[in-house]
Every structure is written in C-alpha cells, then in structure tokens.
Write a protein that holds these residues in place. Structure first.
Motif, mmCIF file in Angstrom:
data_model
loop_
_atom_site.group_PDB
_atom_site.id
_atom_site.type_symbol
_atom_site.label_atom_id
_atom_site.label_comp_id
_atom_site.label_asym_id
_atom_site.label_seq_id
_atom_site.Cartn_x
_atom_site.Cartn_y
_atom_site.Cartn_z
ATOM 1 N N LEU A 69 97.145 12.912 60.037
ATOM 2 C CA LEU A 69 96.720 12.109 61.183
ATOM 3 C C LEU A 69 96.643 12.934 62.462
ATOM 4 N N GLU A 72 93.296 14.559 62.141
ATOM 5 C CA GLU A 72 92.200 13.597 62.298
ATOM 6 C C GLU A 72 92.034 13.142 63.748
ATOM 7 N N HIS A 73 93.125 13.015 64.478
ATOM 8 C CA HIS A 73 93.093 12.491 65.841
ATOM 9 C C HIS A 73 93.338 13.582 66.887
ATOM 10 N N GLU A 76 92.081 13.193 70.426
ATOM 11 C CA GLU A 76 92.650 12.096 71.209
ATOM 12 C C GLU A 76 94.037 12.415 71.763
ATOM 13 N N VAL A 118 98.218 7.692 70.590
ATOM 14 C CA VAL A 118 97.303 7.425 69.472
ATOM 15 C C VAL A 118 98.027 6.546 68.454
#
Length: 135
Positions: A69, A72-73, A76, A118
């Motif tokens: 994660l 993936e983020h 952000e 996030v």
C-alpha cells in the motif's frame, strides 16, 4: 458518598488487583464494573499470547500489505521514504528473538503518523498495530 460506595476492590474482596494489567505479552483481566452501584462478581481471566507461528504469520502478511500500500499510494504520502524506513525498522525488530517493546511501539507510532493522510494505508497500519499487540 454513601458508605457502600466507598469500598475499594481490596476492601470488597479481601485483597488482590481486580483491574486490567498488561505486561510483556501477557494481559490479566479481573473483575470490573462501571457506573454508580455497579458490581462485578466473577473469577479472574488471564490471556497469554504466546507469540506463536500463527500470530507471527499474520504480522508478516500485514507488513507485506503495508509495504504494498505504501508503494501504491506513494504519490499521496507527504513522505515517501520515511514510512519505508520505519517499516524496515519494525520488521528488523520483530525478527529479533525478543523484540524491544519500546522500539516496536515507537516504530508503529511513527508509521501511523506517516500513513494517516491516506486511509487505506492508515487502516492497514492500524490492523498491523493490533496484530503486533498479540505477540
């Protein structure tokens, strides 16, 4: 306050601790009651997390999930590298035969702060924190 409400757990039971105690990987939960006139009458319950293979496997899965994660983020997150450093530090400490609770707690806390903006990452870190608490 009435005389009835002035009794401490020790006075009612003849001694002993009837609260919640956490130390190391062990939690002891005794009689508890909340509110005016509340009273709990039962035996003590002790739960001991042995840090077994199943718990460790779950923690490993969650570390890999957080790692995925974070990737993936990445865009952000206000900090891209710092959360990975904390996750690596956490993994290394948990791989020790006797992880230092303070080091684990601090790494999880910092990781949670980095992940907070996030939601999916923050949720995974929260679940990891719960799982680590069971070791």
């Amino acid at each position: 306050m009435s005389e009835e409400n002035r009794h401490t757990p020790d006075a009612l039971s003849g001694g002993g601790n009837y609260g919640v105690q956490h130390y190391g990987g062990r939690s002891s939960v005794g009689n508890q009651a909340v509110g005016p006139g509340a009273r709990a009458v039962a035996g003590d319950v002790t739960v001991h997390a042995d840090g077994g293979a199943q718990e460790r496997a779950r923690v490993g899965e969650l570390i890999r999930l957080v790692e995925r994660l974070l990737e993936e983020h990445r865009a952000e997150l206000p900090e891209q590298e710092a959360p990975r450093v904390e996750l690596r530090r956490l993994r290394e400490e948990l791989d020790e035969s006797e992880p230092e609770p303070g080091v684990v707690r601090r790494a999880l806390g910092r990781l949670a702060r980095f992940a907070a903006p996030v939601a999916p990452v923050a949720a995974a870190v929260a679940e990891l924190t719960r799982a680590v608490g069971g070791l």
